[in-house]
Design an enzyme around this catalytic site. Structure first.
Site, PDB file in Angstrom:
ATOM      1  N   HIS A  52       0.851  -1.187   0.000  1.00 57.04           N
ATOM      2  CA  HIS A  52       0.000   0.000   0.000  1.00 57.04           C
ATOM      3  C   HIS A  52       0.890   1.241   0.000  1.00 57.04           C
ATOM      4  O   HIS A  52       2.046   1.187   0.439  1.00 57.04           O
ATOM      5  CB  HIS A  52      -0.888   0.013   1.236  1.00 57.04           C
ATOM      6  N   GLU A  54       1.041   3.819   1.889  1.00 58.54           N
ATOM      7  CA  GLU A  54       1.590   4.167   3.201  1.00 58.54           C
ATOM      8  C   GLU A  54       2.755   3.258   3.574  1.00 58.54           C
ATOM      9  O   GLU A  54       3.775   3.737   4.088  1.00 58.54           O
ATOM     10  CB  GLU A  54       0.500   4.069   4.291  1.00 58.54           C
ATOM     11  N   CYS A  82      -5.755   1.949   6.101  1.00 52.73           N
ATOM     12  CA  CYS A  82      -6.402   0.700   6.504  1.00 52.73           C
ATOM     13  C   CYS A  82      -5.791   0.236   7.831  1.00 52.73           C
ATOM     14  O   CYS A  82      -4.843   0.838   8.341  1.00 52.73           O
ATOM     15  CB  CYS A  82      -6.226  -0.365   5.417  1.00 52.73           C
ATOM     16  N   CYS A  85      -2.024  -0.429   7.543  1.00 48.44           N
ATOM     17  CA  CYS A  85      -1.226   0.785   7.429  1.00 48.44           C
ATOM     18  C   CYS A  85      -1.236   1.599   8.713  1.00 48.44           C
ATOM     19  O   CYS A  85      -0.200   2.139   9.118  1.00 48.44           O
ATOM     20  CB  CYS A  85      -1.718   1.616   6.242  1.00 48.44           C
TER      21      CYS A  85
END
Length: 156
Positions: A52, A54, A82, A85
């Site tokens: 992701h 992040e 999420c 993250c």
């Protein structure tokens, strides 16, 4: 540079990622007014579900700074992090999250989200991270609209 500039950098990075076939997420990590890392999702390109924006930005910031302690940093992210993250942000000791679109916005756009807010995770985990949500939300939500209108989009 100011908060808007850093979020614009994350938005631009998300668009760059979409240009390579990735999903519409971007994140920038800033310390003392300087961008340390600015990345987009790389899940499909790297065949890595953990890539992701992040996480990729945290990995790059840690590499650049030579530490896993990102105290004093702020992460600007186009969408509310999420659970994975958020946990990485907490463990990296990033002091502040500034996000645009909410997890609910991402779910409404068709993304497979666990709809646990950052505020709820902060409360449950007794995290000290400061959270500012909805920052430049409309511009960040527009990334979802751009993404779903692309003929080459993949299932997400």
């Amino acid at each position: 540079m100011c908060n808007e500039d850093f979020m614009h950098a994350a938005i631009d990075k998300a668009r760059e990622g979409m240009g390579t076939g990735q999903t519409p997420f971007g994140a920038c990590i800033v310390r003392n007014g300087e961008i340390i890392a600015c990345e987009h999702n790389r899940v499909w390109g790297e065949t890595d579900i953990t890539a992701h924006a992040e996480i990729v930005a945290i990995r790059e910031a840690c590499r650049k700074l030579g530490t896993i302690d990102l105290s004093g940093c702020t992460i600007y992210t186009t969408t509310e992090p999420c659970t994975m993250c958020f946990s990485a942000i907490h463990w990296a000791r990033i002091g502040r999250i500034i996000f645009g679109a909410s997890i609910g916005d991402a779910a409404d756009a068709g993304f497979n989200e666990l709809t646990i807010s950052n505020e709820k995770m902060k409360e449950m985990g007794e995290s000290l991270v400061d959270i500012t949500g909805g920052f430049m939300r409309q511009e960040c939500v527009e990334l979802f609209t751009e993404f779903v209108s692309r003929p080459e989009k993949k299932t997400y």
